[in-house]
Design an enzyme around this catalytic site. Structure first.
Site, PDB file in Angstrom:
ATOM      1  CG  ASN A 269      -1.818   1.132   1.356  1.00  0.00           C
ATOM      2  OD1 ASN A 269      -1.411   2.265   1.115  1.00  0.00           O
ATOM      3  ND2 ASN A 269      -3.052   0.899   1.745  1.00  0.00           N
TER       4      ASN A 269
ATOM      5  CG  ASP B 220      -3.041   4.624   0.832  1.00  0.00           C
ATOM      6  OD1 ASP B 220      -3.113   4.466  -0.399  1.00  0.00           O
ATOM      7  OD2 ASP B 220      -3.858   4.162   1.650  1.00  0.00           O
ATOM      8  CG  HIS B 221       0.762   6.386   4.823  1.00  0.00           C
ATOM      9  ND1 HIS B 221      -0.099   7.414   5.125  1.00  0.00           N
ATOM     10  CD2 HIS B 221       0.147   5.248   5.218  1.00  0.00           C
ATOM     11  CE1 HIS B 221      -1.185   6.914   5.714  1.00  0.00           C
ATOM     12  NE2 HIS B 221      -1.053   5.608   5.769  1.00  0.00           N
TER      13      HIS B 221
ATOM     14  CG  HIS C 258      -8.132   4.176   1.367  1.00  0.00           C
ATOM     15  ND1 HIS C 258      -8.264   4.027   2.723  1.00  0.00           N
ATOM     16  CD2 HIS C 258      -9.348   4.581   0.928  1.00  0.00           C
ATOM     17  CE1 HIS C 258      -9.498   4.328   3.092  1.00  0.00           C
ATOM     18  NE2 HIS C 258     -10.173   4.681   2.012  1.00  0.00           N
TER      19      HIS C 258
ATOM     20  NE  ARG D  93      -9.117   8.507   4.650  1.00  0.00           N
ATOM     21  CZ  ARG D  93      -9.304   7.686   5.687  1.00  0.00           C
ATOM     22  NH1 ARG D  93      -8.516   6.640   5.861  1.00  0.00           N
ATOM     23  NH2 ARG D  93     -10.269   7.902   6.547  1.00  0.00           N
TER      24      ARG D  93
ATOM     25  NE  ARG E 234      -7.517  11.599   5.721  1.00  0.00           N
ATOM     26  CZ  ARG E 234      -8.091  11.121   6.827  1.00  0.00           C
ATOM     27  NH1 ARG E 234      -7.406  10.335   7.624  1.00  0.00           N
ATOM     28  NH2 ARG E 234      -9.321  11.415   7.139  1.00  0.00           N
ATOM     29  CG  HIS E 235      -3.488   9.008   1.769  1.00  0.00           C
ATOM     30  ND1 HIS E 235      -4.344   8.305   0.972  1.00  0.00           N
ATOM     31  CD2 HIS E 235      -3.680   8.548   3.033  1.00  0.00           C
ATOM     32  CE1 HIS E 235      -5.022   7.450   1.709  1.00  0.00           C
ATOM     33  NE2 HIS E 235      -4.665   7.583   2.972  1.00  0.00           N
TER      34      HIS E 235
ATOM     35  CD  GLU F 108      -6.948  -0.265   1.277  1.00  0.00           C
ATOM     36  OE1 GLU F 108      -6.200  -1.188   1.596  1.00  0.00           O
ATOM     37  OE2 GLU F 108      -6.976   0.830   1.880  1.00  0.00           O
TER      38      GLU F 108
ATOM     39  CB  THR G  99      -5.447   4.782   9.702  1.00  0.00           C
ATOM     40  OG1 THR G  99      -5.368   3.717   8.759  1.00  0.00           O
ATOM     41  CG2 THR G  99      -5.484   4.211  11.118  1.00  0.00           C
ATOM     42  CB  THR G 100      -9.317   1.960   7.565  1.00  0.00           C
ATOM     43  OG1 THR G 100      -8.922   2.704   6.405  1.00  0.00           O
ATOM     44  CG2 THR G 100     -10.690   1.380   7.340  1.00  0.00           C
TER      45      THR G 100
ATOM     46  CD  GLU H 209      -7.154  -6.221   3.343  1.00  0.00           C
ATOM     47  OE1 GLU H 209      -7.235  -6.342   2.107  1.00  0.00           O
ATOM     48  OE2 GLU H 209      -6.412  -5.404   3.906  1.00  0.00           O
TER      49      GLU H 209
ATOM     50  CG  HIS I 219      -5.201  -1.294   9.536  1.00  0.00           C
ATOM     51  ND1 HIS I 219      -4.726  -0.667  10.657  1.00  0.00           N
ATOM     52  CD2 HIS I 219      -5.706  -0.307   8.752  1.00  0.00           C
ATOM     53  CE1 HIS I 219      -4.948   0.627  10.571  1.00  0.00           C
ATOM     54  NE2 HIS I 219      -5.535   0.876   9.410  1.00  0.00           N
ATOM     55  N   GLY I 220      -1.739  -2.336  10.004  1.00  0.00           N
ATOM     56  CA  GLY I 220      -0.823  -2.249  11.148  1.00  0.00           C
ATOM     57  C   GLY I 220       0.264  -3.300  11.173  1.00  0.00           C
TER      58      GLY I 220
ATOM     59  N   GLY J 163       1.260  -1.327   4.330  1.00  0.00           N
ATOM     60  CA  GLY J 163       1.677  -0.025   3.828  1.00  0.00           C
ATOM     61  C   GLY J 163       2.492   0.807   4.784  1.00  0.00           C
ATOM     62  CG  HIS J 164       1.971   3.760   8.707  1.00  0.00           C
ATOM     63  ND1 HIS J 164       2.528   3.550   9.948  1.00  0.00           N
ATOM     64  CD2 HIS J 164       1.983   5.091   8.497  1.00  0.00           C
ATOM     65  CE1 HIS J 164       2.842   4.727  10.477  1.00  0.00           C
ATOM     66  NE2 HIS J 164       2.524   5.667   9.617  1.00  0.00           N
TER      67      HIS J 164
END
Ligand code: PXP
Length: 252
Positions: free
Chosen positions: A10, A12-13, A46, A48, A52-53, A76, A106-107, A157, A200-201, A222-223
């Site tokens: 991912n 996004d960031h 994603h 959004r 935002r990103h 996403e 975040t989600t 997911e 996630h995470g 991702g992050h």
């Protein structure tokens, strides 16, 4: 079922860093190429509602680049008519429907498919009929998994955020309980004919128990990878994650 777990990176960031300055770099599409060359199977982004990103132009660019390379884009998006129109236009390989509230960082939780079944199902039908593989991002709750199965989605997911937070915070009891829930959720989903993804995470530590869940076919990360990219580069971070996924699956 193939024993190999696919890795979706991912990006996004990368866009978050770019947008902090309102300039054109770093480019998420360039990050996508680096991740693919380092062993990612696909790219997740994603779009959004508040942009935002990732921007609309990023999705245009990523979709074209990935199509040219024959690699999958996992888009996403929130369950809104605006996003539906965008996804129908691009027809990405996969669409992951996620909950979205503007105020969250975040989600934060999964989609309430059990409660929102009547309005989510038409999105699943339209996106699937258009040729995208639809995934629902949910907690590992049997009621949500069963509801997801009734929408006709091909994939769920499972939200790994709470488990990853507990593991990182050193709360071993909570982490163990949450991992048991993820394992049971993956088993239930697979028994209902759903393909199981997770995300996630996830970091280098938490990836091992998650990738070891036999029903998990794909991880979206991702992050943490974008954070590691600051220290070792996105390519080496992707290689390291891929290595840990493969080792977890091999039982190493
Ligand atoms: N999967 C889904 C559905 C997500 O919404 C996110 C966050 O955008 C991820 C995976 C990746 O999470 P992280 O960036 O924490 O690795």
């Amino acid at each position: 079922m193939s024993n190999r777990v696919r890795l979706g990176v991912n990006i996004d960031h990368v866009a978050t860093i770019r947008n902090a300055r309102g300039v054109s770099y770093p480019d998420p599409a360039r990050a996508a190429v680096v991740a693919l060359e380092a062993g990612a199977d696909g790219i997740t982004a994603h779009l959004r509602e508040d942009r935002r990103h990732i921007s609309d132009a990023d999705i245009d660019h990523l979709a074209a680049m990935l199509r040219e390379r024959g690699r999958p884009l996992n888009l996403e998006m929130a369950v809104t008519s605006e996003m539906l129109e965008i996804a129908l236009k691009h027809r990405p390989h996969a669409v992951c429907l996620v909950p979205e509230r503007r105020e969250e960082r975040t989600t934060e939780g999964g989609l309430d498919v059990a409660g929102g079944h009547n309005w989510i199902t038409p999105f699943v039908e339209k996106l699937s009929a258009n040729g995208s593989r639809v995934s629902l991002f949910i907690g590992a709750d049997p009621a949500q998994i069963e509801a997801a199965s009734r929408t006709g989605a091909a994939v769920v997911e499972l939200h790994t955020g709470a488990y990853c937070d507990a593991a990182r915070d050193g709360d071993a009891d909570a982490a163990a309980t949450l991992l048991v829930g993820l394992k049971a959720g993956a088993k239930l989903a697979a028994s209902l004919g759903l393909e199981v993804h997770a995300g996630h995470g996830i970091d280098y530590e938490t990836v091992t128990p998650i990738a070891a869940i036999p029903e998990v076919a794909e991880l979206n990360i991702g992050h943490f990878l974008v954070g590691e990219a600051i220290f070792i580069g996105l390519g080496p971070a992707t290689v390291e994650m891929r290595t840990r996924i493969d080792a977890a699956r091999a039982g190493a």
